[in-house]
Scaffold this active site. Structure first.
Site, mmCIF file in Angstrom:
data_model
loop_
_atom_site.group_PDB
_atom_site.id
_atom_site.type_symbol
_atom_site.label_atom_id
_atom_site.label_comp_id
_atom_site.label_asym_id
_atom_site.label_seq_id
_atom_site.Cartn_x
_atom_site.Cartn_y
_atom_site.Cartn_z
ATOM 1 N N ASP A 230 0.820 -1.210 0.000
ATOM 2 C CA ASP A 230 0.000 0.000 0.000
ATOM 3 C C ASP A 230 0.861 1.270 0.000
ATOM 4 O O ASP A 230 1.911 1.321 0.648
ATOM 5 C CB ASP A 230 -0.851 -0.032 1.284
ATOM 6 C CG ASP A 230 -1.810 1.124 1.407
ATOM 7 O OD1 ASP A 230 -2.740 1.192 0.597
ATOM 8 O OD2 ASP A 230 -1.630 1.952 2.323
ATOM 9 N N GLU A 285 1.412 -0.333 -4.962
ATOM 10 C CA GLU A 285 0.616 0.847 -5.265
ATOM 11 C C GLU A 285 1.573 2.040 -5.249
ATOM 12 O O GLU A 285 1.956 2.519 -4.185
ATOM 13 C CB GLU A 285 -0.494 1.044 -4.235
ATOM 14 C CG GLU A 285 -1.426 2.159 -4.652
ATOM 15 C CD GLU A 285 -2.190 2.793 -3.491
ATOM 16 O OE1 GLU A 285 -3.243 3.376 -3.749
ATOM 17 O OE2 GLU A 285 -1.713 2.732 -2.347
HETATM 18 O O1 ISL Z 1 -7.696 7.445 -2.235
HETATM 19 C C1 ISL Z 1 -7.019 8.234 -2.838
HETATM 20 C C2 ISL Z 1 -7.635 9.395 -3.448
HETATM 21 O O2 ISL Z 1 -8.978 9.438 -3.105
HETATM 22 C C3 ISL Z 1 -5.588 7.995 -3.042
HETATM 23 O O3 ISL Z 1 -4.854 9.168 -3.107
HETATM 24 C C4 ISL Z 1 -5.074 7.069 -1.950
HETATM 25 O O4 ISL Z 1 -5.053 7.738 -0.740
HETATM 26 C C5 ISL Z 1 -3.685 6.584 -2.261
HETATM 27 O O5 ISL Z 1 -3.755 5.935 -3.505
HETATM 28 C C6 ISL Z 1 -3.217 5.580 -1.189
HETATM 29 O O6 ISL Z 1 -4.202 4.596 -1.045
HETATM 30 C C7 ISL Z 1 -3.997 3.517 -0.194
HETATM 31 O O7 ISL Z 1 -3.597 3.905 1.108
HETATM 32 C C8 ISL Z 1 -4.551 4.636 1.880
HETATM 33 C C9 ISL Z 1 -5.927 3.976 1.892
HETATM 34 O O8 ISL Z 1 -6.881 4.852 2.436
HETATM 35 C C10 ISL Z 1 -6.370 3.576 0.496
HETATM 36 O O9 ISL Z 1 -7.603 2.912 0.548
HETATM 37 C C11 ISL Z 1 -5.279 2.704 -0.071
HETATM 38 O O10 ISL Z 1 -5.616 2.176 -1.337
HETATM 39 C C12 ISL Z 1 -3.991 4.719 3.275
HETATM 40 O O11 ISL Z 1 -3.653 3.435 3.712
#
Ligand code: ISL
Length: 541
Positions: A230, A285
């Site tokens: 993540d 990600e």
């Molecule tokens: O969700 C986003 C925009 O609305 C993205 O910027 C997101 O915060 C980013 O891609 C990181 O996402 C990941 O980590 C976050 C979590 O809230 C997301 O669901 C996850 O996919 C924090 O852990």
């Protein structure tokens, strides 16, 4: 990097299916999906024809960010079940030939994690340096970084083709936008790139590295096939934690950092995975708008890092042939020379679904043909195989601090009023187009989006050309993306009309329609015309 004589790793041929466990299937009647719910629906996933599941976090969590705030990395949250339920799910999935990949949140924990509770307890605690603590500047936060969720960042292209960050939502007035929170006991501030309930770990501390490796081994020992890592950009924060330039001050720092610390961290994780047999996969990600930076996360001369990184720029772009052609060309130009393998994605749990963004069911069908025939590993987000749009969630009912509830609506299994979610009302409303878009109804209708996904997955599984073959454009008029996929002794031709007019697209040779986005004309000779929003996979006659 595999030698030419080595078989391709499984994840290059695979199609992944993302499960957002709160919203997939509920076995307990509490309105929240769970692991047993997933296990009971594995037959649906094998019927559909996917190869691997990525399951969003199932760990013990206070759920401030719905599981992305972890309070115990080695326990399943009771909402989702327990370790036995996870073991049963992995065993049953493996018996059906499905791999299971878990989410791994490296950047932060919950503020209720024992590591953080110890860290915040005193400046002398051995865990103090596991997190990022700094003195303030004259009563103000240590730097000008902003946290995520205090305004939405999107990455549109300007008329001049440059990517620029803009805020898509007004920052909520009550939100404290700073990425720092002051801890009254010590007077120091801790960094939280996301919510204040998600303090950032300090990856420069070797004890954090060791503890996280132990977490990964805990799950690898239970047989999971890899991880989706993540928010890697957030991990990559520079050691000096300097202010961001004024022009970027309104953008969450978690979308901007790119410090080498993250590459050390990923090489270490890679070494842990490589201790285990069977090509355990590491998917990242890496939320940058710039593909050159993303590619660096596959590793370099100092060693391998990620196997796959989501290709987000096209996901956040418009449904236009010229844009997609440019993204596909750029990906090939950067990735192919170093044998890096892209990961294509149209939707996930963080952004409005593509059936909404692209504006019609017909376009979503055409986009599915593209997603599942590009060179690279596709990721399907639960519900896109039904053609779901987002749920309409009035502002007052929103639960997610990032406003992302709409794309997290529960998966409708049946046409009954409860859509297969008996007991309590599900935690979120169903998608706005739920009527007729449930699994049972679509399984009965061979023309449904669900059957289109199944037909595409069946075609892909039977074709080495579609799975790992070469990609070559063929001539086509502007609103059309048309290409060949070629492997020794096997080829396919794909044509996708992103426009709403019928258009002639010549296919040199004699071809049969193997899959058609509207399911019309399959099995017949291709007649040289694509209908509005039409898309076809052709096989040699
Ligand atoms: O969700 C986003 C925009 O609305 C993205 O910027 C997101 O915060 C980013 O891609 C990181 O996402 C990941 O980590 C976050 C979590 O809230 C997301 O669901 C996850 O996919 C924090 O852990």
């Amino acid at each position: 990097m595999p030698e030419p004589s080595e078989p391709e790793p499984w994840w290059r041929r695979a199609v992944f299916y993302q499960i957002y466990p709160r919203s997939f299937a509920d076995s307990g009647g509490d309105g929240v999906g769970d692991l047993e719910g997933i296990r009971r629906h594995l037959d649906h996933l094998t019927w559909l024809g996917v190869d691997a599941l990525w399951i969003s976090p199932i760990y013990r969590s206070p759920m401030a960010d719905f599981g992305y705030d972890i309070a115990d990395h080695c326990a399943v949250d009771p909402l989702f079940g327990d370790l036995d339920a996870l073991d049963r799910l992995v065993t049953d999935a493996h018996e059906r030939g499905l791999r299971v990949v878990l989410d791994w949140v490296a950047n932060h924990t919950s503020d209720r994690h024992p590591w953080f509770e110890a860290s915040r307890s005193s400046v002398d605690d051995p865990h103090r340096d596991w997190y990022v603590w700094r003195d303030g500047r004259d009563g103000a936060p240590p730097n000008n970084w902003r946290a995520s969720f205090t305004g939405e960042v999107i990455w549109p292209r300007d008329a001049d083709g440059q990517l620029r960050p803009i805020l898509g939502l007004e920052p909520r007035p009550e939100a404290d936008a700073s990425a720092w929170r002051r801890e009254p006991r010590s007077g120091q501030w801790y960094l939280h790139s996301f919510l204040p309930e998600q303090p950032d770990l300090n990856w420069r501390n070797p004890e954090v590295v060791r503890a996280m490796h132990a977490v990964l081994r805990f799950w690898l020992d239970r047989g999971v096939d890899g991880f989706r890592a993540d928010a890697l950009a957030a991990v990559a924060k520079p050691a000096d934690l300097a202010d961001l330039p004024e022009a970027w001050a309104a953008v969450p720092g978690s979308d901007l950092h790119d410090d080498p610390v993250v590459h050390d961290m990923l090489r270490g994780v890679r070494a842990v995975l490589d201790d285990y047999p069977g090509d355990r996969v590491l998917i990242g990600e890496v939320h940058y708008p710039d593909l050159a930076r993303v590619l660096a996360y596959y590793g370099g001369p100092e060693g391998r890092e990620l196997d796959l990184a989501f290709d987000f720029p096209p996901m956040l772009d418009a449904w236009r042939a010229d844009r997609w052609r440019a993204h596909i060309d750029e990906t090939a130009a950067r990735f192919d020379p170093v044998d890096a393998w892209p990961a294509w994605v149209l939707s996930n749990h963080d952004f409005p679904r593509h059936a909404d963004r692209f504006g019609s069911d017909a376009r979503a069908r055409a986009a599915a043909v593209l997603l599942l025939t590009l060179r690279g590993t596709p990721f399907v987000y639960q519900g896109e195989e039904l053609g779901l749009v987002d749920a309409e969630v009035p502002a007052a009912d929103r639960l997610d601090p990032g406003g992302r509830d709409g794309c997290r609506a529960p998966l409708p299994w049946t046409a009954a009023p409860d859509h297969g979610w008996p007991g309590s009302r599900p935690w979120l409303p169903f998608a706005a187009n739920v009527d007729g878009h449930d699994v049972a109804s679509e399984r009965r209708d061979p023309r449904s989006v669900l059957h289109l996904y199944r037909a595409l997955l069946t075609a892909r599984r039977a074709s080495p050309a579609l799975q790992t073959g070469r990609f070559r454009w063929i001539d086509a008029p502007e609103p059309v993306l048309a290409y060949r996929r070629e492997a020794p002794g096997d080829e396919r031709l794909v044509a996708v009309n992103t426009g709403s007019q019928a258009v002639a697209v010549a296919a040199p040779g004699d071809w049969i329609v193997e899959v058609s986005a509207d399911r019309v004309g399959e099995g017949a000779r291709y007649d040289g015309t694509l209908g509005p929003d039409g898309a076809v996979v052709l096989r040699p006659a």
